[in-house]
Design an enzyme around this catalytic site. Structure first.
Site, PDB file in Angstrom:
ATOM      1  N   THR A 233      15.310  29.111 -32.919  1.00 10.76           N
ATOM      2  CA  THR A 233      15.784  30.490 -32.898  1.00 10.76           C
ATOM      3  C   THR A 233      16.807  30.760 -34.002  1.00 10.76           C
ATOM      4  OG1 THR A 233      17.147  32.000 -31.586  1.00 10.76           O
ATOM      5  CG2 THR A 233      17.439  29.685 -31.129  1.00 10.76           C
ATOM      6  N   ASP A 234      16.939  32.025 -34.388  1.00  8.66           N
ATOM      7  CA  ASP A 234      17.987  32.400 -35.346  1.00  8.66           C
ATOM      8  C   ASP A 234      19.375  32.338 -34.704  1.00  8.66           C
ATOM      9  OD1 ASP A 234      17.789  34.640 -33.697  1.00  8.66           O
ATOM     10  OD2 ASP A 234      17.473  36.081 -35.316  1.00  8.66           O
ATOM     11  N   GLU A 235      19.428  32.248 -33.360  1.00 11.14           N
ATOM     12  CA  GLU A 235      20.733  32.270 -32.683  1.00 11.14           C
ATOM     13  C   GLU A 235      21.571  31.029 -33.001  1.00 11.14           C
ATOM     14  OE1 GLU A 235      20.657  33.752 -28.639  1.00 11.14           O
ATOM     15  OE2 GLU A 235      18.772  34.787 -29.024  1.00 11.14           O
TER      16      GLU A 235
ATOM     17  N   TYR B 239      22.804  28.557 -24.517  1.00 13.67           N
ATOM     18  CA  TYR B 239      21.407  28.546 -24.993  1.00 13.67           C
ATOM     19  C   TYR B 239      21.338  28.148 -26.461  1.00 13.67           C
ATOM     20  CZ  TYR B 239      17.122  30.428 -27.067  1.00 13.67           C
ATOM     21  OH  TYR B 239      15.967  30.576 -27.805  1.00 13.67           O
TER      22      TYR B 239
ATOM     23  N   LYS C  51      19.740  24.813 -28.327  1.00  9.87           N
ATOM     24  CA  LYS C  51      18.679  24.878 -29.337  1.00  9.87           C
ATOM     25  C   LYS C  51      19.157  24.229 -30.650  1.00  9.87           C
ATOM     26  CE  LYS C  51      15.082  26.518 -29.135  1.00  9.87           C
ATOM     27  NZ  LYS C  51      13.754  26.036 -28.644  1.00  9.87           N
TER      28      LYS C  51
HETATM   29  P1  NAD Z   1       9.655  31.488 -22.149  1.00  9.88           P
HETATM   30  O1  NAD Z   1      10.902  31.318 -21.356  1.00  9.88           O
HETATM   31  O2  NAD Z   1       8.834  32.723 -21.991  1.00  9.88           O
HETATM   32  O3  NAD Z   1       8.667  30.263 -21.849  1.00  9.88           O
HETATM   33  C1  NAD Z   1       9.112  28.938 -21.761  1.00  9.88           C
HETATM   34  C2  NAD Z   1       7.954  28.093 -21.221  1.00  9.88           C
HETATM   35  O4  NAD Z   1       8.396  26.728 -21.180  1.00  9.88           O
HETATM   36  C3  NAD Z   1       7.539  28.478 -19.803  1.00  9.88           C
HETATM   37  O5  NAD Z   1       6.133  28.471 -19.689  1.00  9.88           O
HETATM   38  C4  NAD Z   1       8.151  27.370 -18.942  1.00  9.88           C
HETATM   39  O6  NAD Z   1       7.415  27.096 -17.744  1.00  9.88           O
HETATM   40  C5  NAD Z   1       8.094  26.183 -19.906  1.00  9.88           C
HETATM   41  N1  NAD Z   1       9.110  25.171 -19.595  1.00  9.88           N
HETATM   42  C6  NAD Z   1      10.437  25.383 -19.367  1.00  9.88           C
HETATM   43  N2  NAD Z   1      11.029  24.201 -19.079  1.00  9.88           N
HETATM   44  C7  NAD Z   1      10.067  23.238 -19.170  1.00  9.88           C
HETATM   45  C8  NAD Z   1      10.060  21.836 -18.984  1.00  9.88           C
HETATM   46  N3  NAD Z   1      11.181  21.157 -18.671  1.00  9.88           N
HETATM   47  N4  NAD Z   1       8.906  21.170 -19.169  1.00  9.88           N
HETATM   48  C9  NAD Z   1       7.757  21.832 -19.489  1.00  9.88           C
HETATM   49  N5  NAD Z   1       7.694  23.167 -19.636  1.00  9.88           N
HETATM   50  C10 NAD Z   1       8.839  23.862 -19.479  1.00  9.88           C
HETATM   51  O7  NAD Z   1      10.071  31.263 -23.664  1.00  9.88           O
HETATM   52  P2  NAD Z   1       9.535  31.996 -24.975  1.00  9.88           P
HETATM   53  O8  NAD Z   1      10.213  33.289 -25.118  1.00  9.88           O
HETATM   54  O9  NAD Z   1       8.050  31.915 -24.987  1.00  9.88           O
HETATM   55  O10 NAD Z   1      10.135  31.023 -26.090  1.00  9.88           O
HETATM   56  C11 NAD Z   1       9.386  29.904 -26.582  1.00  9.88           C
HETATM   57  C12 NAD Z   1      10.229  29.142 -27.585  1.00  9.88           C
HETATM   58  O11 NAD Z   1      10.587  30.018 -28.652  1.00  9.88           O
HETATM   59  C13 NAD Z   1      11.548  28.611 -27.004  1.00  9.88           C
HETATM   60  O12 NAD Z   1      11.762  27.338 -27.536  1.00  9.88           O
HETATM   61  C14 NAD Z   1      12.593  29.605 -27.489  1.00  9.88           C
HETATM   62  O13 NAD Z   1      13.842  28.971 -27.652  1.00  9.88           O
HETATM   63  C15 NAD Z   1      11.998  30.017 -28.825  1.00  9.88           C
HETATM   64  N6  NAD Z   1      12.400  31.368 -29.254  1.00  9.88           N
HETATM   65  C16 NAD Z   1      12.098  32.467 -28.484  1.00  9.88           C
HETATM   66  C17 NAD Z   1      12.465  33.741 -28.920  1.00  9.88           C
HETATM   67  C18 NAD Z   1      12.129  34.976 -28.133  1.00  9.88           C
HETATM   68  O14 NAD Z   1      12.499  36.079 -28.572  1.00  9.88           O
HETATM   69  N7  NAD Z   1      11.431  34.893 -27.025  1.00  9.88           N
HETATM   70  C19 NAD Z   1      13.167  33.899 -30.137  1.00  9.88           C
HETATM   71  C20 NAD Z   1      13.469  32.745 -30.877  1.00  9.88           C
HETATM   72  C21 NAD Z   1      13.065  31.493 -30.432  1.00  9.88           C
HETATM   73  P1  TYD Z   2      17.667  39.443 -24.844  1.00  3.26           P
HETATM   74  O1  TYD Z   2      16.316  40.087 -24.767  1.00  3.26           O
HETATM   75  O2  TYD Z   2      18.214  38.761 -23.646  1.00  3.26           O
HETATM   76  O3  TYD Z   2      17.620  38.478 -26.110  1.00  3.26           O
HETATM   77  P2  TYD Z   2      18.839  37.657 -26.851  1.00  3.26           P
HETATM   78  O4  TYD Z   2      20.049  37.693 -26.018  1.00  3.26           O
HETATM   79  O5  TYD Z   2      18.277  36.281 -26.955  1.00  3.26           O
HETATM   80  O6  TYD Z   2      19.013  38.327 -28.184  1.00  3.26           O
HETATM   81  O7  TYD Z   2      18.727  40.561 -25.277  1.00  3.26           O
HETATM   82  C1  TYD Z   2      18.568  41.307 -26.466  1.00  3.26           C
HETATM   83  C2  TYD Z   2      19.799  42.179 -26.612  1.00  3.26           C
HETATM   84  O8  TYD Z   2      19.792  43.160 -25.575  1.00  3.26           O
HETATM   85  C3  TYD Z   2      21.108  41.425 -26.475  1.00  3.26           C
HETATM   86  O9  TYD Z   2      22.055  41.980 -27.385  1.00  3.26           O
HETATM   87  C4  TYD Z   2      21.546  41.704 -25.038  1.00  3.26           C
HETATM   88  C5  TYD Z   2      20.988  43.086 -24.773  1.00  3.26           C
HETATM   89  N1  TYD Z   2      20.577  43.374 -23.371  1.00  3.26           N
HETATM   90  C6  TYD Z   2      21.038  44.538 -22.750  1.00  3.26           C
HETATM   91  O10 TYD Z   2      21.807  45.330 -23.323  1.00  3.26           O
HETATM   92  N2  TYD Z   2      20.614  44.785 -21.472  1.00  3.26           N
HETATM   93  C7  TYD Z   2      19.779  43.949 -20.803  1.00  3.26           C
HETATM   94  O11 TYD Z   2      19.448  44.229 -19.619  1.00  3.26           O
HETATM   95  C8  TYD Z   2      19.298  42.767 -21.457  1.00  3.26           C
HETATM   96  C9  TYD Z   2      18.398  41.823 -20.757  1.00  3.26           C
HETATM   97  C10 TYD Z   2      19.738  42.529 -22.757  1.00  3.26           C
END
Ligand code: NAD
Ligand code: TYD
Length: 368
Positions: free
Chosen positions: A141-143, A167, A171
């Site tokens: 992630t960019d975070e 989180y 990561k």
């Molecule tokens: P998500 O939470 O939707 O899905 C996570 C999946 O991992 C789920 O299917 C869960 O059952 C599985 N999982 C969790 N713990 C596990 C374990 N111990 N063993 C096996 N499986 C397990 O997540 P996402 O949004 O699809 O994100 C996927 C990846 O991308 C993550 O690594 C996250 O850090 C990264 N990422 C996500 C975003 C975003 O905006 N969603 C942005 C940047 C990076």
């Molecule tokens: P989120 O989707 O949780 O992603 P991340 O925290 O990983 O960026 O949140 C996106 C942005 O939206 C973040 O600045 C927090 C804000 N947010 C709200 O204002 N209200 C909400 O109910 C949620 C879930 C997030």
């Protein structure tokens, strides 16, 4: 035939990526999906492919050494695409230790098992020798880069890590482990750090699906703090294309930032969602009447809330020719349409445990 081992394939991005693989490569690939099916893992996301001959699901925890080793002994895995993680910042503030376990120890176990399976006893490289064509793609992630000032700057691959939330710290730790394996053993890997994804199959704890779901029910839209925090939004299919390109075209050991120039304040996102819902719903739909900006409710801020994220995608554009293709409003329209067409999916998720979570997470947040 190439075999992909996808971890976390029942989650949001993982399931989109598995769909992308089968849509792109059809019968020419095999996909093994390891997922523990936590609250975020939903087998319904892959219902249409679960009986495909080239697909296998293994319910297992990525921390479970025996289970992961067994998969590597049964399958000749070519590419690991490592998505599995605890992914929600708000949950990490409540339960940091779970994030350390899955994101750090789970990644260490995946790396160890892949290294063990792919390592050659002998070869010319004094650091390590691996079988041809093997690659471990770590999705991050960019975070990990921390927070940018409101008035400028971007995250580059060279930006120092400065994570703030449990989180992002977990990561960042997992990224450092992957970097350490590359440096120490010449383990064949790449890392991608992407911005906030949105699109089909996203669990409604994250901003965009949460707002769509609440707005359609005429419920309050909880905006944290002043609503001016900025995220850089990436349509999930654009992200899947980027991962695919990195696997097929990138040099090993390179890191790529994925995202770019789609920065929006949270309040802008919430207003766009209301606008698009109003445009897409027919006048006869009873949900339309309650849809207005009056639903927006400012609530107390997230602890340690990062102010701004923004990615400069220069490197992935220059090396691999990737750019995001989905304009934000078009992406929101597609996402809203997907949620309209998959009301059952949302209803299944938002029954039972989700409501308890929702009450715990948002019920106690003070309005401001
Ligand atoms: P998500 O939470 O939707 O899905 C996570 C999946 O991992 C789920 O299917 C869960 O059952 C599985 N999982 C969790 N713990 C596990 C374990 N111990 N063993 C096996 N499986 C397990 O997540 P996402 O949004 O699809 O994100 C996927 C990846 O991308 C993550 O690594 C996250 O850090 C990264 N990422 C996500 C975003 C975003 O905006 N969603 C942005 C940047 C990076
Ligand atoms: P989120 O989707 O949780 O992603 P991340 O925290 O990983 O960026 O949140 C996106 C942005 O939206 C973040 O600045 C927090 C804000 N947010 C709200 O204002 N209200 C909400 O109910 C949620 C879930 C997030």
């Amino acid at each position: 035939m190439r075999t992909y081992l996808v971890t976390g394939g029942c989650g949001f991005i993982g399931s989109n990526f598995i769909h992308h693989l089968f849509n792109t490569y059809g019968e020419d690939i095999r996909v093994v999906n390891i997922d523990a099916l936590t609250y975020a893992g939903n087998p319904e996301n892959l219902k249409d492919i679960e009986t495909r001959p080239g697909y296998r699901f293994v319910k297992a925890d990525i921390c479970d050494k025996d289970a992961v080793r067994k998969v590597f002994s049964e399958e000749d895995v070519d590419v690991v695409v490592h998505f599995a993680a605890e992914s929600h910042v708000d949950r990490s503030i409540l339960h940091p230790e779970l994030f350390v376990k899955t994101n750090v120890l789970g990644t260490a176990n995946m790396l160890n098992c892949a290294k063990e399976a792919w390592q050659l006893e002998e070869g010319p490289d004094p650091l390590g020798n691996f079988r041809e064509g093997k690659r471990f793609l770590h999705v991050s992630t960019d975070e990990v880069y921390g927070s940018l000032p409101e008035d400028g700057g971007f995250f580059y691959e060279t930006t120092p890590y400065a994570p703030h939330s449990p989180y992002s710290a977990s990561k960042a730790s997992s990224d450092f482990l992957v970097k350490a394996y590359m440096d120490t053993y010449h383990f064949p890997a790449n890392i991608t750090n992407c911005s906030n994804n949105y699109g089909p199959y996203q669990f409604p704890e994250k901003l965009i699906p949460l707002m769509i779901n609440n707005a359609l029910k005429g419920e309050k839209l909880p905006v944290y703090g002043d609503g001016k925090n900025v995220r850089d939004w990436l349509y999930v299919e654009d992200h899947c294309r980027a991962i695919d390109l990195v696997i097929n075209k990138a040099k090993l050991y390179e890191t790529y930032n994925v995202g770019g120039h789609n920065e929006k304040q949270n309040i802008e996102i919430v207003k766009t969602i209301i606008d698009v819902l109003r445009e897409e719903l027919p006048d006869s739909d009873p949900r339309k009447a309650g849809l207005s900006y009056d639903l927006i409710t400012y609530v107390e801020d997230r602890k340690g809330h990062d102010r701004r994220y923004a990615i400069a995608p220069d490197k992935i554009h220059k090396d691999l020719g990737w750019l995001p293709e989905t304009a934000f409003k078009e992406g929101i329209r597609k996402t809203v349409q997907w949620y309209f067409d998959h009301q059952d999916w949302m209803d299944h998720i938002t029954s039972g445990n989700y409501m308890n979570y929702y009450k715990d997470m948002y019920g106690n947040r003070k309005e401001i």
